[in-house]
Every structure is written in structure tokens, then in C-alpha cells.
Write an enzyme that holds these catalytic residues in place. Structure first.
Site, short mmCIF file in Angstrom:
data_model
loop_
_atom_site.label_atom_id
_atom_site.label_comp_id
_atom_site.label_asym_id
_atom_site.label_seq_id
_atom_site.Cartn_x
_atom_site.Cartn_y
_atom_site.Cartn_z
N MET A 209 70.58 77.22 40.86
CA MET A 209 69.88 77.71 39.67
C MET A 209 69.72 76.56 38.70
O MET A 209 70.70 75.87 38.39
CB MET A 209 70.69 78.83 39.00
CG MET A 209 70.25 80.23 39.39
SD MET A 209 70.77 81.43 38.16
CE MET A 209 72.39 81.81 38.74
N HIS A 210 68.50 76.34 38.25
CA HIS A 210 68.30 75.27 37.27
C HIS A 210 67.25 75.60 36.21
O HIS A 210 67.14 74.93 35.21
CB HIS A 210 67.90 73.97 37.98
CG HIS A 210 66.51 74.01 38.56
ND1 HIS A 210 66.22 74.69 39.72
CD2 HIS A 210 65.35 73.49 38.12
CE1 HIS A 210 64.92 74.56 39.98
NE2 HIS A 210 64.37 73.85 39.02
#
Length: 364
Positions: A209-210
Site C-alpha cells: 500500500m502506498h
């Protein structure tokens, strides 16, 4: 004979240029008059994000590193444009080849076109329709001034036709990232460390997740992680995490025995984990392509995707960013009832071959 300049700037670019470089080297062996320069813009500038990739993917050291990392989007774009213009004036070329949708893609395309140099865009024509994503703006602006589009799917071709581009500019070749995946699969290796030694095939999840929509809103991030922990039923989750995200998680007091945060991993190690995982939970685009081809269930925490073929023919499902919607998808993965990879046309490991053949023919 032709001279080409190939641009790479950020982590996903390296997987996409590696097979093109290997094909150009093959052509050079037959005809030494073919020349190319590899330019690293420096957009990702730490070793884990770039240096390791050159070693693992057998890419030669760049002819120049523009040192364009850091700063805001505008500062980075400007720094890369200034440095790349200088590079092109000192080293004339017939064509600049850019890949993907990062800041370097946009900056180098503009600098090249202002010097009246042809631009080829690998992965041209893909669209999410989401203008809140910097990548969508990069794609649209780059495509608006591109001379040769090398496309991954019929969906991308149709996007370009609708924008008024002529058929002779559109080259439907496939996906160079899948060239790299198929070539490197026999070399995948388990990461070192006790955490990875304990993992059993198909009994853990990989998560990335970014995107700000997922990691920068504290309560939403907490709700999403809680939903993931509940839905994975105690199976280990491997989460290679950006330091900023790790900090957010720590501040929220999020921890669980089966949530394992680790440093970003090299290409061969990360894809070893994906290949052997029960499922992948991500907000990345490229991982959905790799997971699909490896027939690994893929849950995408986004409201849109520029890679719709991974949903129609791959193993990807678009779940959105609402944690409440996650449960039925994780139940399906846990029950082993996920859809199977159908095969995506031209994702066959021969994309770079097609690209280089077209370029050499056109510029000879």
C-alpha cells in the site's frame, strides 16, 4: 544507422526496459552500427529502489544519471527536464523511448519533443480516468506528444483511437514487464531471514500500500488494516512498507502477531513471495499484472484501474477503498474459490522483440 535513448527513472521502469535493452544488445551483436544510451533520471535514487534492479535484471550501468530525485512533483519534473535537455544536446539521438507513467516519463518526453526528437511510449494508451492520480496526468500528457505507441492491450489501442491517433502510430506489442517476469521466474529466490523461513506456500498474504488515499488518512488506514486482519483469519501478512507508511501505522498503534512489516524487497525476492502467496492485497498497478500471469488471487484497493485486462482476463478484482467492502473478497480467497488466469493476448515474453524490430525497421 539509428541511435536510441532509453529512459528509466523509477522502480517499475527497470522491469520494463530490461528486455528492450537485452533485445537491442542482440541487434547490436548483428549490427554494431545500432547505438543506444541508457539514461537513469535518478527519480528513485536509493539502492533498494534502483541499484539492486540493475544487478538483478542484468541491465548495464546507465550512461548517465541525471540526479533528478527529491522535491515536489514540479521541482522533480523541472530538474529532470533541465538535465535531460542537456543530455540530448550533448548526445543527439533519433528517438527517445520512455516507459510507464512516472514523472520521468512526462519530463523526458517534453524535453525531447521541444528539441524535435521523436518519442516512443511503452505502455501508451492506458487510462484510469482518475485525474487525482499524478500518473494519469503523466500518461495523458506523454501520449499527447508521442510518435510511436507500444501498447499492452486492445483496451489501450481503443483509448488512443478515441483520442484521434492514427493506426500507423499504434503498435500492439504486449507487455515488457511480463517479458521480465517470465524470463526471471526461474531465478526467483526466497528472501533471507527467520520471518520468510517460517512461511508455508499458499498459507500467507503479500500486501503493498502506498497511495495517499489509503495510507495518509489515519482512521481509514486503521479500518482497512483491521478489515484485512479479520479477513485473513490469522494467516501471516507480509507487508514491505515505505518508511512513511510504517510511521503512520506506528502512530496509530496498529500491530498484530500476523502483520509482518519489512523493508522493500528486491525484484527476485518480492516476486518469489507473490508467486507462492495465497493472495495479494495491493493498490499498485504493476503487481496486478504480475499476480495475474502467476495466477495468484489479487485484491486491488482502488476505485479504478488503468489495467482493466487484469480484471477481464486476469486474477484481479477492483474492491475500492472502502474497508467494509473487503470481507466477501477475502472469504472467496480463503475458500479457494477465486477466478483463474485466462491468458492475456501477447503477454507471452516476446514484447521487447516486437518493439525493437519495429524501431530498427523504422529508423534504419
Amino acid at each position: 544507422m539509428p541511435t536510441f535513448t532509453i529512459v528509466a527513472g523509477a522502480r517499475p521502469n527497470f522491469m520494463k526496459i530490461a528486455p528492450i535493452i537485452h533485445q537491442l544488445q542482440k541487434q547490436q551483436a548483428k549490427n554494431p552500427a545500432i547505438k543506444f544510451r541508457l539514461i537513469h533520471t535518478g527519480q528513485h535514487y536509493d539502492k533498494k529502489m534502483s541499484g539492486d534492479f540493475f544487478e538483478q535484471l542484468n541491465i548495464p550501468e546507465p550512461d548517465a544519471n541525471l540526479g533528478g530525485g527529491g522535491g515536489t512533483q514540479a521541482e522533480q519534473t523541472a530538474a529532470i527536464m533541465v538535465a535531460f535537455e542537456k543530455e540530448l544536446l550533448e548526445n543527439p539521438t533519433d528517438l527517445v523511448l520512455v516507459v510507464g507513467d512516472v514523472t520521468s516519463t512526462l519530463a523526458c518526453s517534453i524535453a525531447a519533443k521541444k528539441l524535435c526528437i521523436d518519442v516512443a511510449h511503452v505502455e501508451g494508451g492506458i487510462r484510469s480516468g482518475d485525474l487525482t492520480m499524478p500518473e494519469e496526468i503523466n500518461r495523458m500528457v506523454t501520449d499527447s506528444i508521442t510518435d510511436h505507441f507500444f501498447t499492452t492491450s486492445e483496451i489501450a489501442n481503443e483509448n488512443l483511437r478515441k483520442s484521434g491517433f492514427s493506426e500507423e502510430k499504434i503498435h500492439y506489442v504486449g507487455n515488457t514487464m511480463i517479458d521480465t517476469l517470465l524470463a526471471q521466474m526461474p531465478r526467483f529466490e526466497k528472501p533471507e531471514g527467520e520471518l520468510f523461513d517460517q512461511l508455508k506456500p499458499k498459507e500467507y498474504f503479500v500486501m503493498t500500500m502506498h497511495r495517499p488515499a489509503n495510507v495518509d488518512q489515519e482512521q481509514k488506514l486503521k479500518a482497512m488494516i483491521d478489515a484485512i486482519l479479520e479477513g485473513t483469519q490469522g494467516l501471516p501478512i507480509i507487508f514491505p512498507v515505505h518508511p512513511r507508511t510504517a510511521k503512520n501505522l506506528q502512530a496509530l498503534g496498529i500491530s498484530s502477531p500476523n502483520l509482518n512489516l519489512c523493508e522493500p524487497l528486491g525484484y527476485l525476492q518480492f516476486n518469489y513471495l507473490v508467486k507462492n502467496a495465497k493472495g495479494v492485497i495491493t493498490d499498485s498497478g504493476g503487481i496486478t499484472e504480475e499476480a495475474s500471469v502467476m495466477n495468484v488471487p489479487c485484491i486491488t484497493l482502488r476505485d479504478n484501474t488503468e489495467r482493466a485486462e487484469t480484471i477481464h482476463l486476469g486474477t484481479n478484482e477492483l474492491v475500492g477503498t472502502d474497508p467494509a467492502k473487503l470481507k466477501p473478497y477475502l472469504e472467496k480467497v480463503m475458500a479457494g474459490e477465486w477466478k483463474q488466469y485466462q491468458g492475456i493476448p501477447k503477454w507471452d515474453g516476446k514484447t521487447a522483440e516486437r518493439i525493437v524490430e519495429i524501431l530498427v525497421k523504422h529508423y534504419s
